[in-house]
Motif scaffolding. Structure first.
Motif, mmCIF file in Angstrom:
data_model
loop_
_atom_site.group_PDB
_atom_site.id
_atom_site.type_symbol
_atom_site.label_atom_id
_atom_site.label_comp_id
_atom_site.label_asym_id
_atom_site.label_seq_id
_atom_site.Cartn_x
_atom_site.Cartn_y
_atom_site.Cartn_z
ATOM 1 N N PRO A 140 0.803 -1.224 0.000
ATOM 2 C CA PRO A 140 0.000 0.000 0.000
ATOM 3 C C PRO A 140 0.839 1.279 0.000
ATOM 4 C CG PRO A 140 -0.003 -0.987 2.182
ATOM 5 C CD PRO A 140 0.710 -1.941 1.290
ATOM 6 N N VAL A 141 2.101 1.182 0.439
ATOM 7 C CA VAL A 141 2.944 2.381 0.496
ATOM 8 C C VAL A 141 3.287 2.868 -0.905
ATOM 9 C CG1 VAL A 141 5.157 3.307 1.275
ATOM 10 C CG2 VAL A 141 3.893 1.721 2.731
ATOM 11 N N TRP A 142 3.738 1.954 -1.744
ATOM 12 C CA TRP A 142 4.177 2.330 -3.091
ATOM 13 C C TRP A 142 3.197 1.905 -4.186
ATOM 14 C CZ3 TRP A 142 7.666 5.789 -2.527
ATOM 15 C CH2 TRP A 142 8.579 5.714 -1.494
ATOM 16 N N SER A 143 2.063 1.339 -3.781
ATOM 17 C CA SER A 143 1.020 0.915 -4.737
ATOM 18 C C SER A 143 1.582 -0.047 -5.784
ATOM 19 C CB SER A 143 0.383 2.137 -5.419
ATOM 20 O OG SER A 143 -0.239 2.965 -4.469
ATOM 21 N N ILE A 144 2.301 -1.060 -5.320
ATOM 22 C CA ILE A 144 2.865 -2.083 -6.194
ATOM 23 C C ILE A 144 2.326 -3.441 -5.776
ATOM 24 C CG2 ILE A 144 4.971 -3.189 -7.042
ATOM 25 C CD1 ILE A 144 6.483 -0.648 -6.393
ATOM 26 N N SER A 145 1.892 -4.250 -6.741
ATOM 27 C CA SER A 145 1.433 -5.615 -6.459
ATOM 28 C C SER A 145 2.569 -6.588 -6.718
ATOM 29 C CB SER A 145 0.227 -5.960 -7.340
ATOM 30 O OG SER A 145 -0.879 -5.141 -7.004
ATOM 31 N N TRP A 146 2.878 -7.394 -5.710
ATOM 32 C CA TRP A 146 3.990 -8.332 -5.819
ATOM 33 C C TRP A 146 3.468 -9.750 -6.011
ATOM 34 C CZ3 TRP A 146 8.538 -6.188 -6.519
ATOM 35 C CH2 TRP A 146 8.736 -4.874 -6.061
ATOM 36 N N PRO A 147 4.076 -10.512 -6.934
ATOM 37 C CA PRO A 147 3.585 -11.863 -7.250
ATOM 38 C C PRO A 147 4.102 -12.902 -6.255
ATOM 39 C CG PRO A 147 5.457 -11.358 -8.634
ATOM 40 C CD PRO A 147 5.202 -10.122 -7.798
ATOM 41 N N LEU A 148 3.594 -14.132 -6.398
ATOM 42 C CA LEU A 148 4.072 -15.261 -5.616
ATOM 43 C C LEU A 148 5.568 -15.454 -5.866
ATOM 44 C CD1 LEU A 148 2.996 -17.682 -3.832
ATOM 45 C CD2 LEU A 148 3.062 -19.008 -5.953
ATOM 46 N N THR A 149 6.362 -15.489 -4.779
ATOM 47 C CA THR A 149 7.828 -15.545 -4.913
ATOM 48 C C THR A 149 8.396 -16.524 -3.900
ATOM 49 O OG1 THR A 149 7.857 -13.232 -5.622
ATOM 50 C CG2 THR A 149 9.958 -14.189 -4.935
ATOM 51 N N ALA A 150 9.311 -17.356 -4.358
ATOM 52 C CA ALA A 150 9.957 -18.322 -3.467
ATOM 53 C C ALA A 150 10.986 -17.624 -2.596
ATOM 54 C CB ALA A 150 10.616 -19.426 -4.291
ATOM 55 N N THR A 151 11.204 -18.169 -1.392
ATOM 56 C CA THR A 151 12.165 -17.569 -0.482
ATOM 57 C C THR A 151 13.567 -17.580 -1.090
ATOM 58 O OG1 THR A 151 13.028 -17.640 1.780
ATOM 59 C CG2 THR A 151 12.668 -19.739 0.700
ATOM 60 N N GLY A 152 14.325 -16.517 -0.813
ATOM 61 C CA GLY A 152 15.660 -16.379 -1.369
ATOM 62 C C GLY A 152 15.685 -15.701 -2.727
ATOM 63 N N ASN A 153 14.520 -15.418 -3.308
ATOM 64 C CA ASN A 153 14.430 -14.767 -4.613
ATOM 65 C C ASN A 153 13.955 -13.328 -4.464
ATOM 66 O OD1 ASN A 153 15.236 -17.115 -5.875
ATOM 67 N ND2 ASN A 153 13.146 -17.822 -6.255
ATOM 68 N N THR A 154 14.231 -12.536 -5.480
ATOM 69 C CA THR A 154 13.834 -11.132 -5.495
ATOM 70 C C THR A 154 12.831 -10.893 -6.617
ATOM 71 O OG1 THR A 154 15.976 -10.439 -4.617
ATOM 72 C CG2 THR A 154 14.642 -8.760 -5.701
ATOM 73 N N ALA A 155 11.690 -10.325 -6.242
ATOM 74 C CA ALA A 155 10.673 -9.989 -7.242
ATOM 75 C C ALA A 155 10.986 -8.618 -7.833
ATOM 76 C CB ALA A 155 9.293 -9.986 -6.603
ATOM 77 N N ILE A 156 10.670 -8.436 -9.115
ATOM 78 C CA ILE A 156 10.959 -7.193 -9.833
ATOM 79 C C ILE A 156 9.667 -6.668 -10.448
ATOM 80 C CG2 ILE A 156 12.303 -6.124 -11.670
ATOM 81 C CD1 ILE A 156 14.353 -8.348 -11.346
ATOM 82 N N GLN A 157 9.397 -5.373 -10.220
ATOM 83 C CA GLN A 157 8.240 -4.719 -10.800
ATOM 84 C C GLN A 157 8.644 -3.339 -11.312
ATOM 85 O OE1 GLN A 157 6.058 -7.009 -11.382
ATOM 86 N NE2 GLN A 157 4.275 -6.389 -10.143
ATOM 87 N N THR A 158 7.799 -2.757 -12.157
ATOM 88 C CA THR A 158 8.055 -1.393 -12.616
ATOM 89 C C THR A 158 7.877 -0.425 -11.455
ATOM 90 O OG1 THR A 158 5.739 -1.175 -13.286
ATOM 91 C CG2 THR A 158 7.322 -1.880 -14.980
ATOM 92 N N CYS A 159 8.570 0.678 -11.520
ATOM 93 C CA CYS A 159 8.521 1.655 -10.440
ATOM 94 C C CYS A 159 7.154 2.322 -10.361
ATOM 95 C CB CYS A 159 9.587 2.727 -10.661
ATOM 96 S SG CYS A 159 11.262 2.139 -10.366
ATOM 97 N N PRO A 160 6.774 2.778 -9.163
ATOM 98 C CA PRO A 160 5.510 3.512 -9.041
ATOM 99 C C PRO A 160 5.564 4.800 -9.867
ATOM 100 C CG PRO A 160 6.805 3.679 -7.022
ATOM 101 C CD PRO A 160 7.472 2.661 -7.871
ATOM 102 N N GLY A 161 4.428 5.184 -10.398
ATOM 103 C CA GLY A 161 4.373 6.365 -11.252
ATOM 104 C C GLY A 161 4.120 6.036 -12.698
ATOM 105 N N GLY A 162 4.019 4.731 -13.024
ATOM 106 C CA GLY A 162 3.708 4.327 -14.387
ATOM 107 C C GLY A 162 4.796 4.694 -15.361
ATOM 108 N N GLY A 163 4.372 5.184 -16.537
ATOM 109 C CA GLY A 163 5.331 5.508 -17.588
ATOM 110 C C GLY A 163 6.141 6.750 -17.319
#
Length: 778
Positions: free
Chosen positions: A96-119
């Protein structure tokens, strides 16, 4: 998750019981099966049954409470067990802080998403899934920034070195665009940390670029836009971005301090543009949601008439005010500016919270990063309203020191009339940026007030106890309390009484008078150090007395201890008071401050004496142990326990005299626990009471004296009554009766003063009785 799990249930009974497993609030999965079912019957026909519920490759769906019921025709018993399954996958989650949805991720891994603010933003946001059980760590937006803000920063850097004739319009356009971007960004989401850092960098160049603009209209528009930008980035929701930048150790100034500095510079520039027509007073106010700037210029007549400059701000839930006295205006003639920053994201330590807005007061042409010192009779006065959750907290007026990047209370005095209201007044010897911190560790009232009440009650009991001890020592100085040890006891009591009386009556009541408060603190410093000096004398004399029985040298003389007890603190207090006189006052009491290490003028010698006396105590107990060592190995267990108790009582009795209770004080400071705080408050405030108990009430000779005095007084009254009744029956012998009464009183008084002749005195009364043996029988 994935491991094999076995739950075992064992039941026994007659008739043979039935054992059943079931999952509470659910059904058992296909991965569970009943295995290893066994039955055994003993000689008494009692049947024992074991049933195991085994999970092959347990899953998170198998987690829950399982019940085993053992029942037969006569009874049923149920027991339960909770099965917890740890799994190493982070479930999909929306931040809720950065309005980013994070997917199912296994422990020890890093999830990657686009930065808040869109394009409009560049870079990638990262979030790591870590641990077993797996859990999401904080979202990392260090690589995210808004493209437009980065572009404006680059263009402003070019303008710094540009000599273009179109400079003013170019800079105006960039600042207007930045103001628009920050408004949009704030309305949508939290500002990115990199964007905040870039905006601060852009605004830091503002004073230099502002001086190159000479068009009044452009100047006014740029000033308004810059104020809008500061207002936007000071929005409360941006605290996350400030905290992220604060956590990085690559900056000398915190981002909150940088924004405050920029705001103060803007206020100064606005004040310097203020002019007056016909030599009349003038003022200007610019107000936004999170920032308010006021500037006032007094006329020469107002300055001559000694008019103060006031900046009141009042609303339904806020009241702040700053007053710059006329004496300060005379010293620094010109516009006076007042900055009110509602959300100053300035760091504090764990103990304190920032409870008020920041008020920055400046005079014209002053350096905004340095203090402007005021004349003695021209102190600036600031009033604050604390937030509701800090009403009962200990408040402390401070200012932001840009050099040390921290809060400081040098030259600032806190005035608060009790903690029942939420108003705080600050008086300062200089002009800069002020606020009020509250002590969240000492907040309140329950623990703080409770300890304060206990301390005051204990101190009053100690004062009375020490006075009674002193009276007893003086009264029986020729019989019971003879010699050097009791001379030391008396002086210890005297130093503690003086210190405690001043502590109870003046340590907080004198806080409003700086000179008086300093005097109280110096006297307290000397009295309590003198008390510790006499505790050192106690330990030293006890050590010499037990280890060198026949020693009669200089160290056994009363005048040696007189010089050591009252003389040792003199150079310590003199040096400390001479060097750090201004630090003999804190915000809430007349005592040594922690600033500049002044408190160590008390703590260091106190700690040294406590350590030395601890060694003396250990040596004393060792000697006592040796004298009772044979008794300790006695076959009589009760006698050995009695001897052990005797040694323990000796140790406890010596603790108050040697300052041992102060060890608990150090534990209270180090551990920050209520237990040690209460123990220290109770034991230390009752030190005088303990001295009275162990060295007066527990003294066998004192009790004997008191009992003898009471017995002889009753005996004298009884004899007097006897004689009076006997003689009053013989009216013809009135003169003899009067004479006998006088003899009786005189004889009894004689026995009170000279108790070793008590039997002789009483027998004289009886033998002088006219009835002789009859009087004796009565």
């Amino acid at each position: 998750e994935g491991e094999n799990v076995t739950l075992k249930c064992v039941g026994e009974g007659y008739p043979p019981p039935l054992v059943e497993w079931r999952k509470l609030n659910g059904s058992t999965s296909d991965r569970a099966s009943i295995t290893n079912m066994s039955m055994r019957t003993n000689e008494g026909n009692v049947t024992r049954i074991t049933v195991e519920l085994m999970f092959t490759g347990v899953s998170r769906e198998d987690a829950g409470v399982y019940e085993c019921t053992v029942s037969n025709l006569l009874n049923a018993i149920t027991r339960s067990i909770n099965l917890t399954v740890q799994y190493d996958i982070c479930e999909p989650e929306h931040d809720p802080v950065w309005s980013i949805s994070w997917p199912l991720t296994a422990t020890g891994n890093t999830a990657i998403q686009t930065c808040p603010g869109g394009g409009e933003s560049s870079g990638l946001a990262l979030r790591e899934c870590d641990g077993i059980p797996a859990a999401w760590l904080d979202t990392n937006v260090d690589n995210c920034s808004t493209v437009e803000i980065t572009k404006i920063l680059e263009e402003v850097k070019l303008l710094v070195f540009s000599n273009s004739q179109n400079f003013s319009h170019s800079y105006q356009t960039l600042i207007t665009e930045l103001s628009s971007i920050t408004v949009t960004a704030i309305s949508n989401e939290i500002i990115l940390p990199n964007d905040l850092a870039n905006i601060i960098t852009i605004l830091e160049d503002f004073p230099q670029l502002f001086l190159r603009i000479d068009d009044p209209a452009i100047i006014n528009e740029i000033l308004m836009n810059v104020i809008d930008i500061i207002d936007n980035i000071s929005n409360p929701q941006n605290e996350v971005a400030y905290n992220i930048l604060d956590s990085k150790d690559n900056k000398q100034q915190s981002p909150g301090a940088q924004v405050l500095q920029i705001a103060v510079n803007i206020a100064q520039l606005i004040g310097n543009t203020l002019t007056s027509d016909n030599n009349e007073s003038a003022n200007l106010t610019i107000a936004r949601e999170n920032i308010r700037i006021e500037a006032k210029l007094l006329s020469e007549a107002d300055i001559r008439n000694g008019i103060n400059v006031d900046f009141p701000i009042e609303s339904a839930d806020l009241l702040v005010n700053s007053t710059v006295p006329a004496e300060a205006i005379r010293k620094y003639p010109g516009p006076v500016t007042h900055l009110h920053l509602s959300n100053p994201f300035l760091p504090t330590d764990k103990r304190f919270n920032l409870s008020t807005p920041v008020l920055a007061v400046q005079v014209a042409q002053s350096n905004t990063t340095e203090q402007v010192n005021l004349p003695e009779n021209g102190r600036v006065v600031l009033s604050f309203t604390l937030s509701e959750n800090h009403t009962n907290a200990t408040a402390k007026c401070v200012f932001w020191n840009f050099e040390s990047n921290s809060w400081s209370d040098d030259g600032v005095v806190t005035i608060r009339h009790g903690t029942s209201n939420n108003s705080v007044q600050c008086k300062a010897t200089h002009l800069t940026s002020f606020a009020v911190l509250v002590d969240v560790q000492g907040t309140t009232s329950e623990l703080g007030d409770g300890l304060s009440i206990v301390s005051y009650i204990g101190c009053c009991i100690s004062i009375v106890s020490l006075l009674l001890t002193s009276v007893a020592i003086v009264y029986w100085r020729k019989t019971i309390y003879k010699g050097v040890p009791n001379f030391i006891h008396f002086n210890l009591c005297l130093s503690l009484v003086i210190g405690l009386v001043i502590f109870v009556s003046c340590i907080e009541t004198a806080i409003g008078n700086k000179d008086g408060c300093t005097t109280v603190a110096v006297i307290l410093h000397y009295c309590f150090l003198a008390a510790f000096s006499w505790m050192l004398c106690e330990g030293l004399h006890l050590f010499i007395f037990l280890n060198y029985v026949f020693y009669e040298g200089f160290l056994s003389k009363w005048y040696f201890y007189l010089g050591l007890g009252w003389g040792l603190p003199v150079p310590i207090v003199a040096i400390a008071a001479g060097i750090s006189n201004q630090y003999y006052v804190t915000d809430i009491r007349c005592w040594l401050s922690e600033k500049k290490g002044t408190i160590w003028a008390f703590v260091a010698p106190m700690l040294l004496i406590v350590l030395v006396n601890s060694a003396f105590l250990a040596a004393t107990l060792k000697v006592l142990y040796k004298t009772k060592k044979i008794d300790l190995f006695s076959d009589d267990e009760k006698f050995r326990i009695k001897i052990t108790k005797s040694l323990a009582i000796s140790a406890v009795a010596l603790m108050p005299l040697l300052g041992g209770t102060w060890i608990i004080g150090f534990l209270a400071i180090i551990e920050h626990t209520e237990v040690f705080a209460w123990l220290f408050a109770i034991l230390n405030s009752l030190q005088g009471f303990f001295i009275f108990v162990f060295y007066v009430l527990k003294q066998e000779k004192v009790r004997t004296k008191v009992k003898q005095s009471a017995y002889l007084q009753r005996l004298g009254e009884t004899v007097s009554t006897m004689l009076t009744k006997n003689f009053s029956s013989k009216s013809t012998e009135l003169d003899t009766i009067k004479s006998s009464k006088k003899d009786t009183v005189a004889s009894v008084n004689f026995t009170l003063d000279e108790q070793h002749h008590k039997h002789q005195g009483v027998s004289t009364v009886i033998s002088n009785h006219p009835n002789g043996k009859e009087g004796l029988s009565q």
